[in-house]
Design an enzyme around this catalytic site. Structure first.
Site, short mmCIF file in Angstrom:
data_model
loop_
_atom_site.label_atom_id
_atom_site.label_comp_id
_atom_site.label_asym_id
_atom_site.label_seq_id
_atom_site.Cartn_x
_atom_site.Cartn_y
_atom_site.Cartn_z
N SER A 1 -10.22 0.30 7.10
CA SER A 1 -9.57 0.41 5.79
C SER A 1 -8.96 -0.88 5.26
O SER A 1 -8.57 -0.95 4.10
CB SER A 1 -8.50 1.49 5.80
OG SER A 1 -9.09 2.75 5.63
N SER B 1 -9.82 2.45 2.78
CA SER B 1 -8.87 3.11 1.90
C SER B 1 -7.93 2.16 1.16
O SER B 1 -7.32 2.56 0.17
CB SER B 1 -8.03 4.09 2.73
OG SER B 1 -7.18 3.38 3.62
N LYS C 1 0.85 -1.19 0.00
CA LYS C 1 0.00 0.00 0.00
C LYS C 1 0.89 1.24 0.00
O LYS C 1 1.90 1.28 0.71
CB LYS C 1 -0.90 -0.02 1.25
CG LYS C 1 -1.94 1.10 1.29
CD LYS C 1 -2.82 0.99 2.55
CE LYS C 1 -3.92 2.04 2.56
NZ LYS C 1 -4.79 1.95 3.76
#
Lengths: 491, 495, 95
Positions: A181, A157, A78
């Site tokens: 997330s 997210s 990420k």
């Protein structure tokens, strides 16, 4: 998608050990998959050379008999984790071009255990969002499509991570979870996501959103793969003052699937209005599955549940407003200087141009709730309610070993559907946020499909530090659910 | 309490002063990072990625800073808070990389205490300490190196500071000056701050207001970063006078931050428009509460040296040193350390109690040694004469080897060569002669050569006695013991 | 509690975010929408409740006082928009 990219990490590990295929072949198969999936926009940066270099090293290690736990496993990282020498922007314009001179503890641990990096994965800007639509790097598209063919969000997210895992572009990915997330995007894409106890994973080198909530965790095909990845990610880090100085248990060894003598709590407050019937039905089915695995189902109460989301939307923006003050155009990132402008003009122009709307909104809220005259009413009150929420869980875990809830109040929704209504977007995290506020480990396991053929997940919440019990409950649920659906390749 | 008053047109005004002293804690590394704290390094070299507030960097506290803050608190008789917390003070400035300063706002590590000050020529006063908290220093912006830009150096960013906040208990510039001096002395004794105001390791924010004696508090102004005791006093005197003039001409004092200009010895408002501050303090979520127990406080207490007030009283009571001398000897820890070494050696060499040699040792340090050091602009730590050498010199005087005059000569040679006094006396034959036979022989020669003066003396001209002493001393090259000369001359002349 | 346009401007300035005039009212509405929603926290009785400090029991660890870092000027300046003679340059500040 090739057979190699379709394997779970545990099977890749076995195949590499048996030399059924080389790490290089595995990396190349994934690189091809990444290249073929640019339509999904899962990546902010592709780093095939890193994946290949790690594969070469892994093949040497396998030949020499010195393979490490993740040798040759190609992962996606990420883009909130700082990676040395590879641009890290947190999907924000303000960090565009920022190349860290350091490696986050989490990515460093994975690489030290032999994993390779296929690239950096898209996210909501600074992890603020539930659909990956606030990214300055464009929307990531969910590989699952609506029946009408509309593009869906991959959750957020960690939407780049969920998409990359679900589309078989990476063997596994790192995520971060501040208020859901990891779990919500996992549920939206039919994969497994695990948020450990706050403090299990070091926050050092991960771009901060809300420090008291942020936790890294794995996102992967199944429960075992998450256990394998977390084994490498977790552990004490002296560079993070909130890191827990505790030994890391053997997570994979905890996966027996036997829940005999375990009590599964069903919190009545999670039965909220306006939840689609298929999610309610899935939750019911989940209870039956765990009962069949030997568990006793008990009703529990978490009385302050309804206050969790507003509490979160005070605490997280407050911390974020301060954490994001460092993006000022002085030492790194983008700088905007209006002609003849002074330092303040530079700050205002830089931050106005660099941050997107949602980030600005949260900075504004956070600044307001901390400002003179409002601190007690908002921030202090929220931290007190947080104590009550944490107490609710402490009470509950006297009566049960693990808690079962839906992960999200809906399946993946179409792009742009909720972008104009922040509060409705925030409601995505209604089931995820309480465990975040209490610092508890929680995971999402894919359990079924809704009427439209979209994946749905159930959330399991464990007691603090009981990742083993949580993993095992997740494993039992996974076995009972037998979820094997995959998105049809259309990209 | 001071009687300092400003005479205005409408009568007398009283000045109310509070000081916030920022003292750099003596540590090798910074408060929350492992970068060095040395003064004067190349720009941005003593900076870690934490100090530069790179994304994802996190603070980890330096235990030594905690220890020094606790020791300082104990030394100032303050309440020690075993539970304290770090808060973020949020504001934007180029030399504040995080966009916030990590400080202790709501729960400081040290609470109330007090400090006794004795302004020169004024009444002693007890000044209250409000609190001491730990915080990060900011970096430095340099405005005069480039026409277009300000340049930011983060070497100081993150250096550990103690902010020592007084109560508004001071009433005159002299009292404030004495407070800063006393505080500096105690910090240096404790070893928690080097007190170096030139290098910025101690800076004062000076809060001043004026009021009619006994009246309600007036609006105060704050002069930031004043970096010498003299400037603190000057800033207060200027600011108090200015405020009186403003008020008496019908104006109002603005609550504002002002700069002290050492070149003009005056204060002026900041040129940049001052923003309304709203620091949005909240607990730093990257850190946990700072907690320790009573045993830790005791451990800190045990490592404290004897502090200046206690030491001074001991000198006065046990060594019978004058209050003035005792104050001079204890003001700086280095002086006291030198003096005590000298005292112990002196007592040992002369086989006496410390209290029997205390006065002589004190006098020698203050009049002889300080006189010499001052004229050479040296501090006691740079003294060319060690305490052991000083003790040897005093012993040579005490046992009669050296007369007072000879001792001064030997001292001068010691200053120049650094040699031991015994060696100097030996090599240069500067020993005082007390041998009566040798002196009698010289006296006989003197009397013989001056038979006429002997007659005059014996005829009643008593004043000539001094002449014979002088002649005898001259004949013995000054080395004769003057007491012995006196005695033998009397015997020879008065027979 | 709801915010007015002046408060929105003040908050934006505190946060150093330039808010063009036409954005003030929309931002005000968005903030009020969120603030109205979090308002429900007021109904919770927290009279004897301590605010959360550490969510998982943990204690602050202290570092040894050793120089273990720094001397990385190149890394510190590597991403600077305007490095100058080893410094970070910013528009001139007048004090």
């Amino acid at each position: 998608m090739s057979d190699l990219t379709n394997l779970p990490i545990a099977a890749m590990r076995d195949g590499l050990n048996r030399k059924d295929f080389s790490a290089k072949e595995l990396a190349e198969a994934h690189i091809r998959a990444v290249e073929g999936a640019r339509t999904l926009n899962a990546f902010t940066v592709e780093t095939p050379e890193r994946a290949l270099a790690a594969a070469d090293a892994a093949d040497k290690d396998f030949a020499a008999g010195t393979a490490k736990p993740l040798s040759g496993i190609p992962l996606g990282i990420k883009d909130l984790f700082c990676t040395e020498g590879v641009e890290t922007s947190a999907s924000s314009n303000i960090l565009k071009g920022f190349v860290p001179q350091y490696e986050s503890t989490i990515s460093a641990r994975l690489f030290a255990d032999g994993a390779g990096m296929l690239g950096k994965l898209n996210l909501d800007e600074f992890a603020m969002g539930s659909s990956t639509e606030t990214s300055a790097c464009g929307d990531t598209i969910n590989p699952w499509r609506a029946a009408d063919g509309r593009n869906l969000v991959p959750g957020g997210s960690s939407g780049g991570s969920s998409t990359a895992v679900a589309a078989r572009l990476v063997a596994g990915a790192t995520g971060t979870d501040t208020g859901g997330s990891i779990r919500q995007p996992a549920a939206f894409t039919g994969i497994t996501g695990f948020k450990p106890t706050y403090g299990r994973c070091s926050r050092w080198g991960t771009v901060a959103f809300a420090s008291s909530l942020d936790q890294a965790g794995p996102m992967a095909r199944d429960v075992r793969d998450c256990a394998i990845l977390l084994q490498s990610m977790a552990g004490f880090d002296a560079k993070d003052s909130t890191s827990l100085e505790l030994p890391v248990p053997d997570f994979e060894a905890a996966l027996t699937g036997d829940l005999l003598g375990k009590r599964v709590g069903i919190p009545r407050e999670y039965a909220i209005d306006n939840i689609p019937a298929d999610i309610t039905a899935l939750w019911e089915a989940g209870r039956a599955m765990l009962r069949d695995a030997g568990a006793e189902i008990v009703d529990i109460s978490l009385p302050h549940t309804k206050y969790a989301l507003p509490t979160y939307y005070i605490i997280a923006p407050a911390e974020a407003s301060s954490n994001l003050a460092r993006y000022d155009g002085v030492r790194y990132g983008q700088r905007e200087t209006p002609d003849g402008g002074n330092l303040i003009d530079m700050y205002e122009a830089t931050r106005s141009a660099g941050f997107g709307d949602e980030v600005k909104r949260r900075i504004m809220i956070g600044t307001y709730v901390l400002s003179a005259g409002y601190y007690d009413a908002y921030y202090l009150q929220a931290q007190k309610v947080r104590t009550l929420i944490k107490r609710d869980f402490e009470q509950a875990f006297r009566e049960c070993d693990v808690i079962l809830t839906p992960t999200a109040p809906s399946a993946a929704f179409p792009l742009a559907e909720k972008m104009d209504d922040p509060v409705s977007m925030y409601l995505n995290d209604v089931f995820c946020v309480p465990a975040s506020l209490a610092g508890l480990p929680a995971m999402s396991v894919p359990v079924g499909l809704n009427a439209d053929g979209l994946p749905l997940g159930l959330q399991l919440i464990g007691d603090a530090l009981d990742e083993e019990g949580l993993f095992n409950a997740g494993y039992a649920l996974e076995r009972a659910a037998g979820f094997s659906a995959q998105p049809e390749k259309w990209w | 309490m001071s009687n300092y008053r400003i005479e205005g047109e409408t009568g007398e005004w009283e000045v109310v002063i509070g000081l916030e002293i920022h003292a750099q804690v003596t540590t090798k590394a910074k408060l929350f990072s492992g970068a060095a704290t040395d003064f004067g390094a190349e720009p941005n070299t003593q900076v870690s990625l934490v100090d530069a507030a790179m994304p994802g960097m996190l603070p980890v506290i330096n235990g030594e800073a905690v220890r020094q803050a606790v020791r300082t608190g104990v030394a100032l008789n303050c309440e020690i808070h075993k539970w304290s917390r770090f808060d973020r003070k949020n504001y934007f400035y180029a030399d504040l990389p995080q966009g916030y300063q990590i400080s202790q706002f709501a729960h400081p590590i040290v609470g109330e205490g007090e400090i006794l000050v004795e302004p020169e020529g004024g009444e002693p006063a007890t000044i209250g300490i409000e609190r001491i908290h730990l915080e990060q220093d900011a970096g430095k912006s340099i405005h005069d190196q480039s026409p277009e830009f300000s340049l930011v150096d983060l070497n100081r960013s993150g250096v550990a500071l103690m902010e020592i906040v007084s109560k508004p208990d001071m009433r005159s510039p002299a009292e404030a000056g004495a407070y800063v001096r006393k505080l500096r002395s105690i910090l240096r004794y404790v070893g928690s701050c080097d007190g170096n105001m030139d290098q910025g390791s101690m800076r004062a924010d000076v809060n001043v207001s004026v009021r009619k004696p006994g009246g309600a508090l007036g609006t105060r102004t704050e002069c930031k970063n004043v970096n010498s005791v003299r400037f603190v006093e000057a800033a207060i005197a200027y600011e108090a006078q200015r405020q009186v003039e403003v008020l008496e001409s019908g104006g109002t004092v603005n609550q504002e931050t002002r700069l002290f200009d050492p070149a003009r010895m005056e204060t002026r408002p900041l040129r940049s428009k001052e923003e309304a501050h709203d620091y949005r303090y909240f607990p730093d979520p990257d850190l946990l509460p700072l907690v320790f127990d009573d045993a830790y406080v005791e451990e800190c207490r045990k490592t404290l040296p004897e502090l200046p007030d206690t030491k001074r009283m001991r000198y006065i009571e046990q060594l019978e040193i004058s209050p003035y001398n005792a104050a001079v000897l204890t003001a700086e820890q280095e002086t006291a350390a030198y003096f005590e070494l000298l005292l112990n050696e002196t007592a040992l060499k002369q086989g006496k109690d410390a209290k029997d040699v205390g006065k002589a040792a004190a006098n020698w340090v203050i009049s002889d040694l300080f006189g010499a050091l001052n004229s050479e602009g040296k501090s006691i730590t740079e003294s060319p004469i060690s305490a052991a050498q000083g003790a040897e010199l005093l012993a040579l005087v005490a046992d009669g080897t050296l007369s007072g005059r000879l001792a001064k000569d030997v001292f001068a040679i010691m200053l120049e060569t650094g040699d031991d006094p015994g060696k100097i006396v030996e090599e240069r034959g500067m020993k005082q002669v007390s041998d009566t036979g040798a002196i009698e022989a010289e006296i006989a020669k003197v009397l013989e050569a001056n038979a006429d003066k002997v007659d005059q003396y014996r005829g009643g001209k008593d004043k000539l006695f001094g002449f014979f002493v002088g002649q005898t001393m001259k004949a013995t090259k000054g080395q004769a013991n003057p007491a012995v000369v006196n005695e033998l001359l009397k015997k020879a002349l008065d027979g | 509690m709801s915010v007015d346009a002046d408060t929105v401007r003040k908050i934006a300035h505190l946060a150093r975010i330039k808010l063009p005039d036409e954005r003030v009212e929309p931002m005000m509405n968005e903030l009020n929408n969120i603030l109205d929603w979090v308002e429900q926290l007021r109904e919770v009785d927290t009279a004897d409740v301590e605010p959360t400090t550490a969510v998982i029991a943990n204690r602050l660890r202290w570092r040894e006082d050793e120089v273990t870092d720094g001397n990385v000027q190149e890394k510190v300046l590597a991403n600077a928009p305007k490095p100058l003679h080893g410094f970070f340059a910013v528009p001139k500040v007048i004090e």
